[in-house]
Design an enzyme around this catalytic site. Structure first.
Site, PDB file in Angstrom:
ATOM      1  N   THR A   1      23.200 -11.514 -90.967  1.00  0.00           N
ATOM      2  CA  THR A   1      23.774 -11.972 -88.979  1.00  0.00           C
ATOM      3  C   THR A   1      24.151 -13.237 -89.223  1.00  0.00           C
ATOM      4  O   THR A   1      24.068 -14.318 -89.959  1.00  0.00           O
ATOM      5  CB  THR A   1      22.493 -11.819 -88.149  1.00  0.00           C
ATOM      6  OG1 THR A   1      22.844 -12.017 -87.145  1.00  0.00           O
ATOM      7  CG2 THR A   1      21.260 -12.923 -88.951  1.00  0.00           C
ATOM      8  N   GLY A   2      25.189 -13.933 -87.787  1.00  0.00           N
ATOM      9  CA  GLY A   2      25.538 -14.688 -87.758  1.00  0.00           C
ATOM     10  C   GLY A   2      27.113 -14.540 -87.261  1.00  0.00           C
ATOM     11  O   GLY A   2      27.688 -13.693 -87.179  1.00  0.00           O
TER      12      GLY A   2
ATOM     13  N   GLY B   1      30.534 -12.804 -87.218  1.00  0.00           N
ATOM     14  CA  GLY B   1      30.930 -12.162 -88.468  1.00  0.00           C
ATOM     15  C   GLY B   1      32.329 -13.107 -89.333  1.00  0.00           C
ATOM     16  O   GLY B   1      32.564 -12.458 -90.273  1.00  0.00           O
TER      17      GLY B   1
ATOM     18  N   THR C   1      21.335  -9.562 -83.799  1.00  0.00           N
ATOM     19  CA  THR C   1      21.545  -8.825 -84.846  1.00  0.00           C
ATOM     20  C   THR C   1      20.308  -8.480 -85.832  1.00  0.00           C
ATOM     21  O   THR C   1      19.427  -9.194 -85.699  1.00  0.00           O
ATOM     22  CB  THR C   1      22.731  -9.347 -85.671  1.00  0.00           C
ATOM     23  OG1 THR C   1      23.942  -9.320 -85.175  1.00  0.00           O
ATOM     24  CG2 THR C   1      22.703  -8.408 -86.771  1.00  0.00           C
TER      25      THR C   1
ATOM     26  N   ASP D   1      31.425  -8.562 -88.643  1.00  0.00           N
ATOM     27  CA  ASP D   1      30.682  -7.781 -89.965  1.00  0.00           C
ATOM     28  C   ASP D   1      29.517  -7.051 -90.670  1.00  0.00           C
ATOM     29  O   ASP D   1      29.192  -6.480 -91.579  1.00  0.00           O
ATOM     30  CB  ASP D   1      29.862  -9.298 -90.662  1.00  0.00           C
ATOM     31  CG  ASP D   1      29.111  -9.741 -90.554  1.00  0.00           C
ATOM     32  OD1 ASP D   1      29.250  -9.577 -88.746  1.00  0.00           O
ATOM     33  OD2 ASP D   1      27.656 -10.283 -90.799  1.00  0.00           O
TER      34      ASP D   1
END
Ligand code: ASP
Length: 336
Positions: free
Chosen positions: A241-242, A244, A190, A221
């Site tokens: 980022t990660g 969501g 992302t 997210d």
């Protein structure tokens, strides 16, 4: 005579004063995850570092030239969307059905103006669609085929869905479908950019293909203001980022800014607390890049690495991938 002397001092000190009075700063990420040195080749590592370095330099130069934060965020995100290195635009991950559904958002700190798209399948640069929603619609978030149609009506470039496909992402889907463990790169790449521009305005943007193998029209997210993206001039700008599902429930981006605003803590402390003590403690993996009105930058993650680069208000640059690449993770970087 007095007047001449005053002019002399003005000419001598104005550039330094102006530079101090209006620092510019930028931070960007290209995703976070369980990425280890062993998992990428030296060539790949170099390709990422070179890209991140060029992108952060370009964004910083544009900000110094007086270009608005909202434009710089879009320019840099567009570059990243067009690169197959990242999970956004060309090179986006596949969903369970072997297609691409893209999410993006942008927010301006001066006005809280925001725009986002979720689950678009045809817009070449989803960040531009998010911006168009902000500029030319009465709404904040458009989704699916309606968002694609809106983008088309705005004259944005549309592509076939296969345009976004790359062999690497196809392999990741195959591995994902084979199970039981999601592949290493299932949730990498992302992209996000946060800036402080020369007028003192903060802006943030995020763009993603989501997570490999996502189903049922899943939205993460990244297109959600407050979760994956947030900007407000009196506190900070954040792009996340990660995983969501955690970032949505923990409202990560706005929580960091709320702590800066109401608890009066440093940006670095706020981001570190939310990513490690709140999110990390709950098992949520990922990270953020953030900037505040003084030009302080924070890049915090609880994964093994995060593709990242920044130039803070004092001109200090960081370009890094892994967790041990820089030593500023826990310390405040003072740009103001
Ligand atoms: N946050 C994105 C999502 O959940 C994925 C990522 O950042 O890698 O869709």
């Amino acid at each position: 005579m007095v007047c001449q002397r005053a002019l002399f001092f003005l000419v001598l000190f104005l550039p330094a004063w102006a530079a101090q009075a209006s620092p510019v700063a930028i931070a960007l990420h290209g995703g976070a995850g369980t990425l280890t040195r062993e998992a990428i080749t030296p060539d790949q590592e170099q390709a990422y570092l070179q890209f991140l370095d060029a992108a952060v330099e370009m964004g910083h130069t544009r900000l110094e030239a007086g270009v608005s934060g909202s434009q710089v965020v879009r320019e840099i995100i567009r570059l990243m969307e067009d690169s197959p290195l990242f999970n956004a635009g060309y090179g986006a991950v596949f969903n369970w059905d072997g297609r691409h559904e893209l999410d993006a958002s942008i927010m301006l700190g001066e006005s809280r103006a925001s725009g986002a798209v979720a689950g678009v399948a045809r817009v070449k640069n989803p960040i531009e669609a998010a911006y168009a929603v902000m500029q030319h619609s009465p709404h904040v978030l458009l989704s699916g085929s309606g968002a694609d149609a809106f983008a088309a009506a705005q004259g944005l470039e549309l592509v076939e869905n296969q345009y976004f496909s790359t062999p690497e992402r196809a392999r990741a889907l195959e591995q994902y479908r084979a199970g039981p463990q999601p592949p290493e790169n299932a949730k990498l790449g992302t992209v996000g950019v946060v800036v402080l521009d020369g007028k003192g305005n903060l802006a943030a943007g995020t763009s993603t293909g989501g997570m490999t193998g996502k189903r049922w029209g899943r939205i993460g997210d990244s297109p959600l203001i407050g979760a994956g993206t947030y900007a407000e001039n009196s506190s900070c700008a954040v792009s996340a980022t990660g995983h969501g599902e955690f970032f949505i429930r923990w409202q990560v981006a706005s929580d960091i800014c709320a702590r800066v605003k109401y608890q009066k803590v440093y940006l670095q402390a706020a981001a570190t607390h939310v990513i490690h003590a709140e999110l990390g403690a709950a098992g949520g993996e990922g990270g953020v890049v953030a900037v505040d009105p003084r030009g302080n930058v924070a890049m915090v993650f609880n994964t093994a690495g995060m593709y990242r680069a920044s130039i803070n208000g004092s001109g200090e640059k960081i370009v890094a991938i892994f967790g041990d690449d820089d030593t500023k993770l826990e310390g405040e970087t003072d740009g103001g």
